[in-house]
Enzyme design. Sequence first.
Site, PDB file in Angstrom:
ATOM      1  N   ARG A  12     -63.288 -19.509  33.178  1.00 15.20           N
ATOM      2  CA  ARG A  12     -63.996 -18.746  33.677  1.00 15.20           C
ATOM      3  C   ARG A  12     -65.017 -17.411  33.135  1.00 15.20           C
ATOM      4  O   ARG A  12     -64.980 -18.218  31.734  1.00 15.20           O
ATOM      5  CB  ARG A  12     -62.614 -17.211  34.299  1.00 15.20           C
ATOM      6  CG  ARG A  12     -62.049 -16.647  33.682  1.00 15.20           C
ATOM      7  CD  ARG A  12     -61.131 -15.597  33.975  1.00 15.20           C
ATOM      8  NE  ARG A  12     -59.801 -15.188  33.135  1.00 15.20           N
ATOM      9  CZ  ARG A  12     -60.105 -13.582  32.715  1.00 15.20           C
ATOM     10  NH1 ARG A  12     -61.401 -13.150  32.877  1.00 15.20           N
ATOM     11  NH2 ARG A  12     -59.535 -13.549  31.463  1.00 15.20           N
ATOM     12  N   GLY A  13     -66.025 -17.106  34.437  1.00 17.97           N
ATOM     13  CA  GLY A  13     -66.846 -16.107  33.379  1.00 17.97           C
ATOM     14  C   GLY A  13     -67.859 -17.176  32.497  1.00 17.97           C
ATOM     15  O   GLY A  13     -68.415 -18.059  32.998  1.00 17.97           O
ATOM     16  N   ILE A  14     -68.086 -16.731  30.981  1.00 20.14           N
ATOM     17  CA  ILE A  14     -69.927 -17.150  30.247  1.00 20.14           C
ATOM     18  C   ILE A  14     -69.280 -18.364  29.953  1.00 20.14           C
ATOM     19  O   ILE A  14     -69.544 -19.670  30.167  1.00 20.14           O
ATOM     20  CB  ILE A  14     -69.636 -16.288  29.227  1.00 20.14           C
ATOM     21  CG1 ILE A  14     -70.660 -15.454  29.704  1.00 20.14           C
ATOM     22  CG2 ILE A  14     -70.820 -16.675  28.329  1.00 20.14           C
ATOM     23  CD1 ILE A  14     -70.572 -13.782  29.092  1.00 20.14           C
ATOM     24  N   ARG A  34     -55.256 -19.606  29.278  1.00 17.10           N
ATOM     25  CA  ARG A  34     -53.641 -19.364  29.007  1.00 17.10           C
ATOM     26  C   ARG A  34     -52.710 -20.119  29.697  1.00 17.10           C
ATOM     27  O   ARG A  34     -51.561 -20.458  29.979  1.00 17.10           O
ATOM     28  CB  ARG A  34     -53.426 -18.173  28.387  1.00 17.10           C
ATOM     29  CG  ARG A  34     -54.606 -17.563  27.053  1.00 17.10           C
ATOM     30  CD  ARG A  34     -54.231 -16.150  26.882  1.00 17.10           C
ATOM     31  NE  ARG A  34     -55.795 -15.514  27.502  1.00 17.10           N
ATOM     32  CZ  ARG A  34     -55.575 -14.304  27.516  1.00 17.10           C
ATOM     33  NH1 ARG A  34     -54.779 -13.423  26.767  1.00 17.10           N
ATOM     34  NH2 ARG A  34     -56.419 -13.716  28.373  1.00 17.10           N
ATOM     35  N   VAL A  49     -55.494 -18.862  21.518  1.00 17.39           N
ATOM     36  CA  VAL A  49     -55.896 -19.071  20.406  1.00 17.39           C
ATOM     37  C   VAL A  49     -55.303 -17.848  19.059  1.00 17.39           C
ATOM     38  O   VAL A  49     -56.274 -17.885  17.809  1.00 17.39           O
ATOM     39  CB  VAL A  49     -57.663 -18.684  20.781  1.00 17.39           C
ATOM     40  CG1 VAL A  49     -58.249 -19.611  21.093  1.00 17.39           C
ATOM     41  CG2 VAL A  49     -58.077 -16.720  20.775  1.00 17.39           C
ATOM     42  N   GLY A  77     -62.440 -14.678  24.124  1.00 21.73           N
ATOM     43  CA  GLY A  77     -62.592 -12.872  23.599  1.00 21.73           C
ATOM     44  C   GLY A  77     -62.128 -12.032  24.640  1.00 21.73           C
ATOM     45  O   GLY A  77     -62.055 -12.229  25.673  1.00 21.73           O
ATOM     46  N   TYR A 140     -64.072  -4.552  19.184  1.00 22.55           N
ATOM     47  CA  TYR A 140     -64.824  -4.967  19.631  1.00 22.55           C
ATOM     48  C   TYR A 140     -66.105  -5.551  18.646  1.00 22.55           C
ATOM     49  O   TYR A 140     -66.430  -6.661  17.900  1.00 22.55           O
ATOM     50  CB  TYR A 140     -65.030  -4.990  20.732  1.00 22.55           C
ATOM     51  CG  TYR A 140     -65.858  -5.759  21.434  1.00 22.55           C
ATOM     52  CD1 TYR A 140     -65.595  -7.418  22.178  1.00 22.55           C
ATOM     53  CD2 TYR A 140     -67.060  -5.790  21.913  1.00 22.55           C
ATOM     54  CE1 TYR A 140     -65.580  -8.196  22.680  1.00 22.55           C
ATOM     55  CE2 TYR A 140     -67.579  -6.705  22.810  1.00 22.55           C
ATOM     56  CZ  TYR A 140     -67.640  -7.953  23.183  1.00 22.55           C
ATOM     57  OH  TYR A 140     -67.983  -9.197  23.436  1.00 22.55           O
ATOM     58  N   LYS A 144     -66.912  -8.926  16.160  1.00 21.53           N
ATOM     59  CA  LYS A 144     -67.854  -9.832  16.686  1.00 21.53           C
ATOM     60  C   LYS A 144     -68.833 -10.087  15.593  1.00 21.53           C
ATOM     61  O   LYS A 144     -69.632 -11.319  15.299  1.00 21.53           O
ATOM     62  CB  LYS A 144     -69.097  -9.672  18.121  1.00 21.53           C
ATOM     63  CG  LYS A 144     -68.195  -9.796  18.949  1.00 21.53           C
ATOM     64  CD  LYS A 144     -67.827 -10.534  19.470  1.00 21.53           C
ATOM     65  CE  LYS A 144     -66.613 -11.179  20.896  1.00 21.53           C
ATOM     66  NZ  LYS A 144     -67.036 -12.501  21.093  1.00 21.53           N
TER      67      LYS A 144
HETATM   68  P1  NDP Z   1     -63.730 -12.951  30.372  1.00 20.33           P
HETATM   69  O1  NDP Z   1     -62.687 -11.625  30.535  1.00 20.33           O
HETATM   70  O2  NDP Z   1     -64.775 -12.867  31.893  1.00 20.33           O
HETATM   71  O3  NDP Z   1     -63.311 -14.131  29.953  1.00 20.33           O
HETATM   72  C1  NDP Z   1     -62.668 -14.246  28.720  1.00 20.33           C
HETATM   73  C2  NDP Z   1     -62.016 -15.374  28.365  1.00 20.33           C
HETATM   74  O4  NDP Z   1     -61.480 -15.390  27.311  1.00 20.33           O
HETATM   75  C3  NDP Z   1     -61.006 -15.766  29.272  1.00 20.33           C
HETATM   76  O5  NDP Z   1     -61.207 -17.519  29.979  1.00 20.33           O
HETATM   77  C4  NDP Z   1     -59.357 -16.133  28.919  1.00 20.33           C
HETATM   78  O6  NDP Z   1     -58.642 -16.766  28.635  1.00 20.33           O
HETATM   79  C5  NDP Z   1     -60.011 -15.743  27.080  1.00 20.33           C
HETATM   80  N1  NDP Z   1     -59.218 -15.664  26.132  1.00 20.33           N
HETATM   81  C6  NDP Z   1     -58.946 -14.453  26.374  1.00 20.33           C
HETATM   82  N2  NDP Z   1     -57.625 -14.473  25.295  1.00 20.33           N
HETATM   83  C7  NDP Z   1     -57.495 -15.771  25.158  1.00 20.33           C
HETATM   84  C8  NDP Z   1     -56.805 -16.021  24.249  1.00 20.33           C
HETATM   85  N3  NDP Z   1     -55.830 -15.153  23.559  1.00 20.33           N
HETATM   86  N4  NDP Z   1     -56.471 -17.283  24.313  1.00 20.33           N
HETATM   87  C9  NDP Z   1     -57.278 -18.478  24.873  1.00 20.33           C
HETATM   88  N5  NDP Z   1     -58.251 -17.755  25.566  1.00 20.33           N
HETATM   89  C10 NDP Z   1     -57.941 -16.422  25.284  1.00 20.33           C
HETATM   90  O7  NDP Z   1     -65.031 -12.710  29.586  1.00 20.33           O
HETATM   91  P2  NDP Z   1     -66.174 -13.133  29.348  1.00 20.33           P
HETATM   92  O8  NDP Z   1     -67.017 -14.649  29.978  1.00 20.33           O
HETATM   93  O9  NDP Z   1     -66.746 -11.888  29.771  1.00 20.33           O
HETATM   94  O10 NDP Z   1     -66.556 -13.307  27.573  1.00 20.33           O
HETATM   95  C11 NDP Z   1     -66.332 -14.512  27.574  1.00 20.33           C
HETATM   96  C12 NDP Z   1     -67.431 -14.582  25.231  1.00 20.33           C
HETATM   97  O11 NDP Z   1     -68.026 -13.931  25.476  1.00 20.33           O
HETATM   98  C13 NDP Z   1     -65.927 -13.596  25.299  1.00 20.33           C
HETATM   99  O12 NDP Z   1     -65.862 -13.686  23.634  1.00 20.33           O
HETATM  100  C14 NDP Z   1     -66.639 -12.354  25.034  1.00 20.33           C
HETATM  101  O13 NDP Z   1     -66.632 -10.888  23.802  1.00 20.33           O
HETATM  102  C15 NDP Z   1     -68.897 -12.293  24.858  1.00 20.33           C
HETATM  103  N6  NDP Z   1     -69.477 -11.735  25.348  1.00 20.33           N
HETATM  104  C16 NDP Z   1     -69.244 -11.329  26.414  1.00 20.33           C
HETATM  105  C17 NDP Z   1     -70.278 -10.355  27.431  1.00 20.33           C
HETATM  106  C18 NDP Z   1     -70.333  -9.594  28.648  1.00 20.33           C
HETATM  107  O14 NDP Z   1     -71.028  -8.955  28.972  1.00 20.33           O
HETATM  108  N7  NDP Z   1     -69.488 -10.428  29.919  1.00 20.33           N
HETATM  109  C19 NDP Z   1     -71.626  -9.483  26.430  1.00 20.33           C
HETATM  110  C20 NDP Z   1     -71.361 -10.499  25.002  1.00 20.33           C
HETATM  111  C21 NDP Z   1     -70.478 -10.595  24.967  1.00 20.33           C
HETATM  112  P3  NDP Z   1     -57.594 -16.482  30.669  1.00 20.33           P
HETATM  113  O15 NDP Z   1     -58.073 -16.939  31.812  1.00 20.33           O
HETATM  114  O16 NDP Z   1     -56.359 -17.025  29.862  1.00 20.33           O
HETATM  115  O17 NDP Z   1     -57.638 -15.013  30.056  1.00 20.33           O
END
Ligand code: NDP
Length: 234
Positions: A12-14, A34, A49, A77, A140, A144
Site C-alpha cells: 500500500r501507499g508509496i 505483514r 522487518v 516504515g 522518526y 530516517k
Molecule cells: P503507509 O503507512 O501507507 O504504509 C506503510 C507500509 O510499511 C505498509 O506497507 C506497512 O505494511 C509497512 N510496514 C510497517 N511496519 C512494518 C513491519 N514491521 N514489517 C513490514 N512492513 C511494515 O506509509 P507510506 O506509504 O506513507 O510510507 C512508506 C515509506 O515512505 C515509509 O518508510 C515512510 O516513512 C516514508 N515516507 C512517507 C512520507 C509520507 O508523507 N507519507 C514522507 C516521507 C517518507 P502493512 O500493510 O503490513 O502494515
Amino acid sequence: MGRSVLVTGGNRGIGLAIAQRLAADGNSVTVTSRSGEPVEGLSVVKCDVRDAESVDAAFTEVEQAQGPVEVLVANAGITKDQLLALMKEDAFTDVLDTNLVGAYRVAKRAVRGMMKMRRGRMIFISSVVGLYGSGGQANYAASKAGLVGLARSLARELGSRGITANVVAPGFVESDMTAVLSEERKAQIIGAVPLGRYAAADEVAGAVAFLASPDGGYVTGAVIPVDGGLGMGH
Ligand code: NDP
C-alpha cells in the site's frame, strides 16, 4: 523474466506505487506485507522487518519464485509521533527497529546474493525530516537520518562489487501515514513547501525507478529529495 525486485511494505501507499512502477518497467516484482493478503497484479510475501527470521523466509520465497533479489527497495516504515518530554522509550525503539534496523535486516539478507551476482541496487526510503528535523518526530527523524549513514556506508563497502546504495527522501505524500495529520498541520506543511502541495506517490516512484534503471548505474551514496523544495536539495 525481468530483474528480481523486492519492495518492503509494497502492499500500500508509496511502496505500492513504487512496486507498480517497477513492474511496469518490466521487472519481476514482489512486495511484502505483514498480513500476506493478495495485492492485485503483484506477487506478495509475508514479512515483518522487525524479525530476521521472517525476513529470511521472505527472501527465500522470492529467490525461489523470481531469482536472487537484484533491486531492493527498503520502504517499510512507521511513525509514533510524540514530543520528546512525553515520548516513552518503546515509541523511540519501535520506530528505530522498523525503519532503521528493519532496513539493515533486509539489506543484510539481500547482500549475499548481490555480491555473488556482482550487481545490485539498494534503495532506502527515508524522509525530508531525516535531515530537516521535525518537532514531535525525534524517533522518526533519527531513524530516517540513520538510513543516510547506512546507505552511504554500503555505497562505500559494496561499490567494488557493482552494488549501489541510495536514499530517496520524500517530502509529504498523500498516504495512510499522512491521512492522520490534522487539517491545521497539513495547511502548515503545504505553506512551507515551495511547490505548495503534497507529492503523489507516483512522483516518489519515479525517482526510485531512475535509481533502479540503467540510467542510474553511476549514482551511489546519493540522497535524492522528492519534497517539493522543502529541504532545498539537502
Ligand atoms: P503507509 O503507512 O501507507 O504504509 C506503510 C507500509 O510499511 C505498509 O506497507 C506497512 O505494511 C509497512 N510496514 C510497517 N511496519 C512494518 C513491519 N514491521 N514489517 C513490514 N512492513 C511494515 O506509509 P507510506 O506509504 O506513507 O510510507 C512508506 C515509506 O515512505 C515509509 O518508510 C515512510 O516513512 C516514508 N515516507 C512517507 C512520507 C509520507 O508523507 N507519507 C514522507 C516521507 C517518507 P502493512 O500493510 O503490513 O502494515
